[in-house]
Design a protein around this motif. Structure first.
Motif, short mmCIF file in Angstrom:
data_model
loop_
_atom_site.label_atom_id
_atom_site.label_comp_id
_atom_site.label_asym_id
_atom_site.label_seq_id
_atom_site.Cartn_x
_atom_site.Cartn_y
_atom_site.Cartn_z
N ASP A 166 0.92 -1.03 -0.16
CA ASP A 166 0.03 0.16 0.03
C ASP A 166 1.00 1.36 -0.02
N ILE A 167 0.25 2.42 -0.38
CA ILE A 167 1.17 3.64 -0.50
C ILE A 167 0.74 4.62 0.46
N ALA A 168 1.88 5.13 1.03
CA ALA A 168 1.60 6.11 2.22
C ALA A 168 1.48 7.27 1.79
N THR A 169 0.49 8.06 2.10
CA THR A 169 0.41 9.42 1.62
C THR A 169 0.61 10.53 3.00
N ALA A 170 0.46 9.70 4.19
CA ALA A 170 0.85 10.55 5.47
C ALA A 170 0.96 9.36 6.39
N PRO A 171 1.81 9.92 7.41
CA PRO A 171 2.13 8.85 8.31
C PRO A 171 1.16 8.03 8.95
N ALA A 172 1.24 6.93 9.06
CA ALA A 172 0.00 6.00 9.31
C ALA A 172 0.19 5.53 10.81
N LEU A 173 -1.00 5.49 11.68
CA LEU A 173 -0.87 4.93 12.75
C LEU A 173 -1.28 3.27 12.80
N GLY A 174 -0.32 2.73 12.24
CA GLY A 174 -0.53 1.44 11.75
C GLY A 174 -0.79 0.34 13.19
N PRO A 175 -1.00 -1.00 12.75
CA PRO A 175 -0.82 -1.45 11.49
C PRO A 175 -1.86 -1.24 10.67
N PRO A 176 -1.86 -1.38 9.28
CA PRO A 176 -0.50 -1.51 8.56
C PRO A 176 0.20 0.09 8.55
N TRP A 177 1.56 -0.11 8.14
CA TRP A 177 2.15 1.09 7.79
C TRP A 177 2.60 1.06 6.52
N PRO A 178 1.85 1.54 5.48
CA PRO A 178 2.02 1.69 4.13
C PRO A 178 3.37 2.37 3.63
N LEU A 179 3.95 1.97 2.51
CA LEU A 179 5.24 2.40 2.15
C LEU A 179 5.37 3.76 1.22
N VAL A 195 13.94 -2.30 -11.60
CA VAL A 195 13.62 -2.52 -12.76
C VAL A 195 12.46 -1.82 -13.27
N ARG A 196 11.35 -1.83 -12.64
CA ARG A 196 10.10 -0.87 -12.59
C ARG A 196 9.53 -0.74 -11.18
N ILE A 197 9.21 0.43 -11.02
CA ILE A 197 8.31 0.72 -9.89
C ILE A 197 6.96 1.25 -10.40
N GLN A 198 5.85 0.83 -9.97
CA GLN A 198 4.72 1.37 -10.51
C GLN A 198 3.79 1.69 -9.54
N CYS A 199 3.17 2.51 -9.35
CA CYS A 199 1.81 3.02 -8.68
C CYS A 199 0.50 2.64 -9.51
N LEU A 200 -0.28 1.39 -9.01
CA LEU A 200 -1.33 0.81 -9.98
C LEU A 200 -2.37 0.84 -9.12
N PRO A 201 -3.57 0.94 -9.88
CA PRO A 201 -4.86 0.97 -9.28
C PRO A 201 -5.13 -0.50 -9.03
N ARG A 202 -5.90 -0.79 -7.99
CA ARG A 202 -6.24 -1.99 -7.45
C ARG A 202 -7.36 -2.73 -8.08
N PRO A 203 -7.38 -3.78 -8.89
CA PRO A 203 -8.47 -4.34 -9.49
C PRO A 203 -9.42 -4.90 -8.39
N GLY A 207 -10.51 2.60 -6.97
CA GLY A 207 -10.32 4.00 -6.29
C GLY A 207 -8.89 3.90 -5.37
N ARG A 208 -8.41 2.53 -5.03
CA ARG A 208 -7.30 2.60 -4.31
C ARG A 208 -6.14 2.04 -5.05
N HIS A 209 -4.93 2.45 -4.77
CA HIS A 209 -3.96 2.11 -5.41
C HIS A 209 -2.81 1.29 -4.71
N ARG A 210 -1.72 0.57 -5.31
CA ARG A 210 -0.56 0.02 -4.61
C ARG A 210 0.70 0.17 -5.33
N TRP A 211 1.90 0.07 -4.67
CA TRP A 211 3.17 -0.12 -5.22
C TRP A 211 3.00 -1.43 -6.01
#
Ligand SMILES: C[S@@+](CC[C@H](N)C(=O)[O-])C[C@H]1O[C@@H](n2cnc3c(N)ncnc32)[C@H](O)[C@@H]1O
Length: 220
Positions: A166-179, A195-203, A207-211
């Protein structure tokens, strides 16, 4: 009227973190799930679509040695094995591993109980493909460096590491602690190249994305 109860994962994580035992809530959660149906929130009937999409087009040779980290009940590991990869999958929770073996009794996957932070010595440098999906982010930031180093140490020469998080947009009070982007970049090492770092929509979660990040260790 009663107060809403926290979910089992939140309750057990809070207890373990308060006891300074950051991995101490996974086994109790799986045990509660086995005993009385507590929800394991990351459990899915289908493999992670970002893994499916990647592995379907990746050129990983048949018979390559694969390792799935924090495999839970094994859905992703089964998909990896079905692609002709000799797959080992591990989890810190013995109940999860029993669950994976029960869910897939004919499985070609070698399921093991092991701790990412203290992997068996025989695994060091032993895998051509390592899959890390949302386990690092389930560990507090204080032990993230140790977890990442441990993952790097599992790769053989000419090996691939796939990281999904998961993608961190702000410091999280985890868990989880997205990256954050820096956290993803920290998988890079002198002998481990992005090789390739992508930010992709989650099928599976509109509305949510992941690395999805792929790294390669050169052959020499
Ligand atoms: C958030 S879940 C992710 C499960 C799965 N990888 C996925 O993508 O859905 C984290 C998993 O990692 C396991 N885990 C947590 N810390 C671990 C460690 N130090 N070593 C091995 N497994 C660990 C947990 O028991 C849990 O099954």
């Amino acid at each position: 009227m009663t107060d809403a109860q926290p979910s089992a994962d939140r309750r057990l994580a809070a207890q373990a973190l308060a006891a300074n035992d950051p991995t101490g809530w996974f086994e109790p959660l799986y045990a509660e799930a086995a005993a009385c149906g507590a929800v394991v929130p990351w459990d899915r009937a289908e493999p992670n679509p970002l893994l499916v999409d990647w592995l379907t087009s990746a050129s990983i040779p048949q018979g390559a040695r694969g390792l799935v980290i924090g495999c839970g009940y094994g859905t992703d590991a089964e998909f990896v094995a079905a692609r002709g990869i000799r797959t080992t999958a591990f989890d810190i929770s013995p109940t999860a591993i029993r669950g994976a073996r029960a869910r897939f009794p004919q499985s070609p996957v070698t399921y093991k109980v092991a701790d990412l932070l203290h992997p068996p010595e025989a695994w060091l440098g032993a895998f051509d493909l390592v899959i890390e999906s949302i386990t690092v982010q389930s560990l507090p930031p204080e032990i993230r460096r140790a977890a990442v180093t441990s993952i790097q140490n599992l790769l053989a020469r000419d090996a691939t590491l796939l990281v999904i998080a998961d993608i961190a947009t702000a410091p999280a009070l985890g868990p989880p602690w997205p990256l954050t982007a820096d956290d993803i970049g920290a998988f890079t090492a002198p002998d481990l190249t992005p090789v390739r770092i992508q930010c992709l929509p989650r099928p599976d979660a509109p509305g949510r994305h992941r690395w999805r990040a792929e790294f390669h260790r050169p052959a020499s």
